[in-house]
Design a protein around this motif. Structure first.
Motif, PDB file in Angstrom:
ATOM      1  N   ASN A   1       0.843  -1.264   0.050  1.00 12.71           N
ATOM      2  CA  ASN A   1      -0.005   0.107   0.099  1.00 12.71           C
ATOM      3  C   ASN A   1       0.836   1.340  -0.057  1.00 12.71           C
ATOM      4  O   ASN A   1       0.439   2.447   0.239  1.00 12.71           O
ATOM      5  CB  ASN A   1      -1.011  -0.043   1.239  1.00 12.71           C
ATOM      6  CG  ASN A   1      -0.442  -0.062   2.691  1.00 12.71           C
ATOM      7  OD1 ASN A   1       0.822   0.369   2.688  1.00 12.71           O
ATOM      8  ND2 ASN A   1      -1.062  -0.612   3.615  1.00 12.71           N
TER       9      ASN A   1
ATOM     10  N   LYS B   1       9.815   3.998   2.507  1.00  8.35           N
ATOM     11  CA  LYS B   1       9.319   3.894   1.064  1.00  8.35           C
ATOM     12  C   LYS B   1       8.061   4.742   0.889  1.00  8.35           C
ATOM     13  O   LYS B   1       8.115   5.119  -0.272  1.00  8.35           O
ATOM     14  CB  LYS B   1       8.489   2.544   1.319  1.00  8.35           C
ATOM     15  CG  LYS B   1       9.394   0.991   1.299  1.00  8.35           C
ATOM     16  CD  LYS B   1       8.760  -0.101   1.494  1.00  8.35           C
ATOM     17  CE  LYS B   1       8.213  -0.436   2.807  1.00  8.35           C
ATOM     18  NZ  LYS B   1       8.947  -0.579   3.805  1.00  8.35           N
ATOM     19  N   ILE B   2       7.293   5.102   1.920  1.00  5.73           N
ATOM     20  CA  ILE B   2       6.089   6.043   1.508  1.00  5.73           C
ATOM     21  C   ILE B   2       6.610   7.562   1.488  1.00  5.73           C
ATOM     22  O   ILE B   2       6.516   8.216   0.626  1.00  5.73           O
ATOM     23  CB  ILE B   2       5.024   6.089   2.488  1.00  5.73           C
ATOM     24  CG1 ILE B   2       4.182   4.702   2.381  1.00  5.73           C
ATOM     25  CG2 ILE B   2       4.018   7.052   2.451  1.00  5.73           C
ATOM     26  CD1 ILE B   2       3.648   4.342   3.654  1.00  5.73           C
TER      27      ILE B   2
ATOM     28  N   ASP C   1      15.483  11.645   8.706  1.00  5.53           N
ATOM     29  CA  ASP C   1      15.732  10.063   8.866  1.00  5.53           C
ATOM     30  C   ASP C   1      17.100   9.637   9.386  1.00  5.53           C
ATOM     31  O   ASP C   1      18.143   9.531   8.642  1.00  5.53           O
ATOM     32  CB  ASP C   1      15.186   9.607   7.867  1.00  5.53           C
ATOM     33  CG  ASP C   1      14.957   8.082   7.885  1.00  5.53           C
ATOM     34  OD1 ASP C   1      15.356   7.213   8.735  1.00  5.53           O
ATOM     35  OD2 ASP C   1      14.115   7.560   7.345  1.00  5.53           O
TER      36      ASP C   1
ATOM     37  N   PHE D   1      18.141   7.167  10.018  1.00  2.00           N
ATOM     38  CA  PHE D   1      18.606   5.730   9.499  1.00  2.00           C
ATOM     39  C   PHE D   1      19.100   5.843   8.051  1.00  2.00           C
ATOM     40  O   PHE D   1      19.027   4.581   7.438  1.00  2.00           O
ATOM     41  CB  PHE D   1      17.555   4.562  10.173  1.00  2.00           C
ATOM     42  CG  PHE D   1      17.130   4.546  11.454  1.00  2.00           C
ATOM     43  CD1 PHE D   1      18.067   4.129  12.428  1.00  2.00           C
ATOM     44  CD2 PHE D   1      16.045   5.053  11.640  1.00  2.00           C
ATOM     45  CE1 PHE D   1      17.699   4.450  13.784  1.00  2.00           C
ATOM     46  CE2 PHE D   1      15.676   5.050  13.208  1.00  2.00           C
ATOM     47  CZ  PHE D   1      16.644   4.853  14.113  1.00  2.00           C
TER      48      PHE D   1
ATOM     49  N   ILE E   1       6.983   7.903   9.582  1.00  2.32           N
ATOM     50  CA  ILE E   1       7.523   7.091  10.510  1.00  2.32           C
ATOM     51  C   ILE E   1       6.650   6.044  11.285  1.00  2.32           C
ATOM     52  O   ILE E   1       5.354   6.340  11.357  1.00  2.32           O
ATOM     53  CB  ILE E   1       8.300   8.151  11.345  1.00  2.32           C
ATOM     54  CG1 ILE E   1       7.234   8.935  12.070  1.00  2.32           C
ATOM     55  CG2 ILE E   1       9.485   8.808  10.865  1.00  2.32           C
ATOM     56  CD1 ILE E   1       7.968  10.092  13.110  1.00  2.32           C
TER      57      ILE E   1
ATOM     58  N   CYS F   1      -0.284  10.812   7.888  1.00  3.40           N
ATOM     59  CA  CYS F   1      -0.924   9.714   7.179  1.00  3.40           C
ATOM     60  C   CYS F   1      -0.090   8.561   7.592  1.00  3.40           C
ATOM     61  O   CYS F   1      -0.009   7.471   6.960  1.00  3.40           O
ATOM     62  CB  CYS F   1      -0.869   9.656   5.611  1.00  3.40           C
ATOM     63  SG  CYS F   1      -2.115  11.149   5.122  1.00  3.40           S
TER      64      CYS F   1
ATOM     65  N   ASP G   1      -5.031  11.583   8.851  1.00  6.36           N
ATOM     66  CA  ASP G   1      -5.532  10.349   8.315  1.00  6.36           C
ATOM     67  C   ASP G   1      -5.596   9.379   9.593  1.00  6.36           C
ATOM     68  O   ASP G   1      -6.229   8.425   9.475  1.00  6.36           O
ATOM     69  CB  ASP G   1      -4.765   9.843   7.320  1.00  6.36           C
ATOM     70  CG  ASP G   1      -5.479   8.628   6.640  1.00  6.36           C
ATOM     71  OD1 ASP G   1      -7.052   8.655   6.526  1.00  6.36           O
ATOM     72  OD2 ASP G   1      -4.840   7.453   6.558  1.00  6.36           O
TER      73      ASP G   1
ATOM     74  N   HIS H   1      -8.485   7.268   8.457  1.00  9.79           N
ATOM     75  CA  HIS H   1      -7.411   6.135   8.074  1.00  9.79           C
ATOM     76  C   HIS H   1      -7.739   5.543   6.874  1.00  9.79           C
ATOM     77  O   HIS H   1      -8.016   4.263   6.807  1.00  9.79           O
ATOM     78  CB  HIS H   1      -7.531   5.005   9.331  1.00  9.79           C
ATOM     79  CG  HIS H   1      -6.255   4.548   9.406  1.00  9.79           C
ATOM     80  ND1 HIS H   1      -5.508   4.046  10.673  1.00  9.79           N
ATOM     81  CD2 HIS H   1      -5.297   4.126   8.589  1.00  9.79           C
ATOM     82  CE1 HIS H   1      -4.437   3.254  10.364  1.00  9.79           C
ATOM     83  NE2 HIS H   1      -4.134   3.490   9.034  1.00  9.79           N
TER      84      HIS H   1
ATOM     85  N   ALA I   1      -4.531   3.446   3.164  1.00 16.10           N
ATOM     86  CA  ALA I   1      -4.354   2.356   2.348  1.00 16.10           C
ATOM     87  C   ALA I   1      -5.602   1.869   1.603  1.00 16.10           C
ATOM     88  O   ALA I   1      -5.590   0.990   0.907  1.00 16.10           O
ATOM     89  CB  ALA I   1      -3.708   1.275   3.226  1.00 16.10           C
TER      90      ALA I   1
HETATM   91  N1  LIG Z   1      -2.429   5.676   6.754  1.00 16.38           N
HETATM   92  C1  LIG Z   1      -2.035   4.560   6.117  1.00 16.38           C
HETATM   93  O1  LIG Z   1      -3.221   3.901   5.834  1.00 16.38           O
HETATM   94  C2  LIG Z   1      -1.053   3.938   6.001  1.00 16.38           C
HETATM   95  C3  LIG Z   1      -0.221   4.120   6.994  1.00 16.38           C
HETATM   96  N2  LIG Z   1       1.303   3.561   6.973  1.00 16.38           N
HETATM   97  C4  LIG Z   1       2.156   4.087   8.057  1.00 16.38           C
HETATM   98  O2  LIG Z   1       2.983   4.747   7.262  1.00 16.38           O
HETATM   99  C5  LIG Z   1       4.476   4.823   7.954  1.00 16.38           C
HETATM  100  C6  LIG Z   1       5.565   4.751   7.073  1.00 16.38           C
HETATM  101  O3  LIG Z   1       5.518   3.510   6.226  1.00 16.38           O
HETATM  102  P1  LIG Z   1       6.428   2.926   5.208  1.00 16.38           P
HETATM  103  O4  LIG Z   1       7.129   4.169   4.495  1.00 16.38           O
HETATM  104  O5  LIG Z   1       6.073   1.751   4.517  1.00 16.38           O
HETATM  105  O6  LIG Z   1       7.871   2.434   6.272  1.00 16.38           O
HETATM  106  P2  LIG Z   1       9.324   1.972   6.089  1.00 16.38           P
HETATM  107  O7  LIG Z   1       9.562   1.291   7.117  1.00 16.38           O
HETATM  108  O8  LIG Z   1       9.722   2.061   4.752  1.00 16.38           O
HETATM  109  O9  LIG Z   1       9.792   3.917   6.458  1.00 16.38           O
HETATM  110  C7  LIG Z   1       9.865   4.254   7.764  1.00 16.38           C
HETATM  111  C8  LIG Z   1      10.799   5.188   7.903  1.00 16.38           C
HETATM  112  O10 LIG Z   1      11.045   5.750   9.067  1.00 16.38           O
HETATM  113  C9  LIG Z   1      12.165   5.906   9.521  1.00 16.38           C
HETATM  114  N3  LIG Z   1      12.169   5.968  11.103  1.00 16.38           N
HETATM  115  C10 LIG Z   1      12.262   5.263  11.923  1.00 16.38           C
HETATM  116  N4  LIG Z   1      12.329   5.863  13.144  1.00 16.38           N
HETATM  117  C11 LIG Z   1      12.379   7.493  12.920  1.00 16.38           C
HETATM  118  C12 LIG Z   1      12.753   8.385  13.675  1.00 16.38           C
HETATM  119  N5  LIG Z   1      12.362   8.248  15.258  1.00 16.38           N
HETATM  120  N6  LIG Z   1      12.663   9.609  13.089  1.00 16.38           N
HETATM  121  C13 LIG Z   1      12.873   9.425  11.705  1.00 16.38           C
HETATM  122  N7  LIG Z   1      12.801   8.661  11.166  1.00 16.38           N
HETATM  123  C14 LIG Z   1      12.590   7.340  11.485  1.00 16.38           C
HETATM  124  C15 LIG Z   1      12.939   4.748   9.051  1.00 16.38           C
HETATM  125  O11 LIG Z   1      14.381   4.837   9.120  1.00 16.38           O
HETATM  126  C16 LIG Z   1      12.300   4.591   7.779  1.00 16.38           C
HETATM  127  O12 LIG Z   1      13.325   4.768   6.943  1.00 16.38           O
HETATM  128  C17 LIG Z   1       4.330   3.516   8.924  1.00 16.38           C
HETATM  129  O13 LIG Z   1       3.816   4.138  10.417  1.00 16.38           O
HETATM  130  C18 LIG Z   1       3.138   3.051   8.492  1.00 16.38           C
HETATM  131  O14 LIG Z   1       2.503   2.072   9.469  1.00 16.38           O
HETATM  132  C19 LIG Z   1       1.444   2.824   6.101  1.00 16.38           C
HETATM  133  C20 LIG Z   1       0.382   2.593   4.922  1.00 16.38           C
HETATM  134  C21 LIG Z   1      -0.809   3.103   5.120  1.00 16.38           C
END
Ligand SMILES: NC(=O)C1=CN([C@@H]2O[C@H](COP(=O)(O)OP(=O)(O)OC[C@H]3O[C@@H](n4cnc5c(N)ncnc54)[C@H](O)[C@@H]3O)[C@@H](O)[C@H]2O)C=CC1
Ligand SMILES: O=C(O)CCC(=O)C(=O)O
Length: 526
Positions: free
Chosen positions: A96, A149-150, A169, A171, A201, A228, A254, A278, A281
């Motif tokens: 997603n 990713k997002i 970020d 990391f 995050i 989001c 969201d 929410h 996705a």
């Molecule tokens: N609203 C919705 O329906 C959706 C929400 N999400 C949420 O979006 C968020 C991001 O998802 P993705 O990009 O897929 O995850 P991802 O794992 O690809 O990216 C997360 C990033 O956050 C960074 N990170 C971790 N701790 C951090 C901190 N303390 N400070 C700054 N950066 C930090 C990581 O290094 C990573 O690059 C997640 O919380 C996920 O649950 C994801 C899909 C749908």
């Protein structure tokens, strides 16, 4: 046939996949107590963000092998408890991504141009062009918090729309950020300079309330925030206050600290705030992607295969498992063998990677060795997910060493277990890349493939011992399939490894130990 419970709305594509290997029950909207009452019947649970998989639910899920989250965030699953119980937790890390990134961009544009309120006003019969004068995002600065990713996809599109990009970020490398067109800065600078701040995050102890009264105070009165990602990263009361008092220009959310959003001051704010339930996705495409992705993993795990996106088997992705599979089988067999030789409570396991194996990743092999070591105590309850935790809880100290110079075999694995009854060691290698051979037991060189039932003796290398042992086993109708003696010096101590066709009958081991010249004897089942 296995049984899968789907407790949130999931696209049919995934249910069709699961139905090939299991009986699938779709029961959405269950109350926690209802879920607790029925979960014991199921081998797998498939969820979205609606079901909270608590410790109580996991404890009641006595048959559960896998929990599949059709989405990214697994914060609605008690992963530590699942791990302790040996339950694999999988998600869909990419299914997603685009949906959530596009929702973020839609939120940013809608917020800037007041589209939701303008739409509502027009539908009420008004024609108000003054109230809804917006702001352009072109040449504005977007601060991306979390460049995964997002966040990366949002940054990519925002760049194409003419925005300047800052990112935080810890990391992510500067090179990676620059590839995406982002300038990595510290969080304070991002807060001070960004016109738009978008959060991507996970919710962790470090990110909880990252946006609070103090950090909001660092932002410009023109700043708009988009979340989001996860509720709880923003202190909602502080945000509502900051918007009401003009400290920042607005926000688009969201996700919320508590979902569904209850009574909240956010609801009473005007066009400065946009709220969606929410929906990040919620696209047809994303729901098909995540449903298929997670259903395939549940199917694989129910068929005894590895899952490709298990969140609680660190370092054990399917590519690694595939590559190291023969060596993991070797490690597991040796762990099981040395655990039985050592008997009693094991205190230390020394895992030595030798020859070519010394350059390999050790973690999967250590996990496999521990799984083997704990098999006698835990049987099917130990697996790759919980082996490390189970070992830790039993106080087993694991020491890893490497010896690239050991060259008897291309790559071999040496395990030494010390416990309350003493120390034993075994070494093994792969012949022809697949066939496991034991190459050393307690320091005595041998070369035998392991078999289901084995007998090992430590004895004096002297005439007659083999004959006496053969007769004794024969008198109990135990058939010997193969036998080999390993010794270091002639007429010194020696080890005998026998493969036998059946388990040793009760009492015979004690008789074997009475044979003159035999110092000790061990029977193992592998
Ligand atoms: N609203 C919705 O329906 C959706 C929400 N999400 C949420 O979006 C968020 C991001 O998802 P993705 O990009 O897929 O995850 P991802 O794992 O690809 O990216 C997360 C990033 O956050 C960074 N990170 C971790 N701790 C951090 C901190 N303390 N400070 C700054 N950066 C930090 C990581 O290094 C990573 O690059 C997640 O919380 C996920 O649950 C994801 C899909 C749908
Ligand atoms: O299942 C959903 O719609 C929520 C998606 C989400 O928040 C996630 O994948 O992290």
């Amino acid at each position: 046939m296995s049984k899968v419970l789907v407790s949130d709305p999931i696209d049919q594509a995934g249910i069709d996949i699961l139905s090939q290997v299991a009986t699938v029950d779709v029961k959405t909207g269950l109350k926690p107590a209802e879920l607790v009452a029925i979960i014991g019947e199921y081998d797998a649970l498939m969820i979205r963000s609606g079901t909270r998989v608590t410790e109580e639910i996991i404890e009641a899920g006595t048959q559960l092998k896998i929990i599949g989250r059709a989405g990214v965030g697994v914060d609605n699953v008690d992963v530590p408890t699942a791990t302790r119980k040996g339950i694999v937790v999988v998600n869909s890390p990419e299914g997603n991504t685009i949906a959530a990134a596009e929702h973020t961009l839609a939120m940013m544009l809608s917020l800037s141009r007041h589209i939701p309120d303008a739409n509502t006003s027009l539908k009420k019969g008004e024609w108000d062009r003054k109230t809804f004068v917006g702001a352009e995002i072109y040449k504005k600065t977007l601060g991306v918090v979390g460049l995964g990713k997002i966040g990366s996809h949002v940054a990519h599109v925002a760049k194409a729309m003419g925005m300047k990009l800052l990112a935080y970020d810890p990391f992510i490398s500067t090179e990676r950020a620059e590839q995406i067109g982002c300038h990595l800065v510290d969080l304070d600078l991002l807060f001070q300079q960004a016109d738009y701040i978008t959060l991507h995050i996970p919710k962790t102890p470090e990110t909880t309330n990252l946006i609070n009264a103090k950090t909001l105070g660092k932002m410009k009165p023109t700043t708009r925030i988009i979340n989001c990602a996860r509720g709880g990263i923003i202190d909602e009361l502080a945000l509502a206050d900051a918007i009401k008092n003009g400290k920042i220009a607005g926000a688009a959310l969201d996700v919320f600290q508590s979902e569904p959003l209850g009574d909240s001051p956010l609801r009473s704010l005007g066009k400065e705030i946009i709220l969606t339930p929410h929906l990040g996705a919620s696209t047809t495409e994303a729901q098909v992607n995540v449903s298929i992705d997670v259903a395939e993993q549940i199917r694989d795990v129910l068929l005894g295969l590895p899952a490709r996106s298990a969140v609680n088997i660190p370092g054990l992705g399917p590519d690694i498992i595939e590559e190291l599979k023969p060596y993991m089988q070797l490690a597991e067999t040796l762990g099981n063998l040395v655990g039985q030789l050592a008997g009693g409570r094991i205190e230390t396991l020394n895992v030595k990677l030798q020859g070519d194996l010394a350059t390999n990743k050790s973690q999967p092999l250590v996990v496999a060795a521990l799984k083997g070591l704990l098999y006698q105590a835990l049987r099917e309850r130990v697996n790759y997910v919980n082996a490390t935790i189970e070992a830790k809880e039993r106080g087993i100290r694991v020491i890893e060493t490497r010896d690239a110079s050991a060259r008897d075999y291309a790559g071999s694995l040496h395990l030494e277990a010390t416990g309350t009854l003493g120390t034993h060691s075994v070494t093994g290698a792969l012949l022809g890349e697949k066939e496991i051979h034991l190459t050393d037991v307690d320091g005595f060189p041998i070369n035998v493939p392991p078999s289901k039932y084995m007998l090992f003796t430590l004895h004096r290398d002297m005439p007659g011992i083999i004959g006496k042992l053969g007769s004794l086993l024969g008198s109990f109708n135990v058939n010997i399939a193969s036998m080999q003696v390993g010794r270091k010096i002639v007429r010194g101590d020696a080890v005998m490894a026998l493969s036998i066709d059946d388990p040793l009958p009760d009492g015979i081991l004690e008789e074997i130990k009475q044979v003159s010249g035999i110092r000790d004897a061990y029977t193992v089942t592998l």
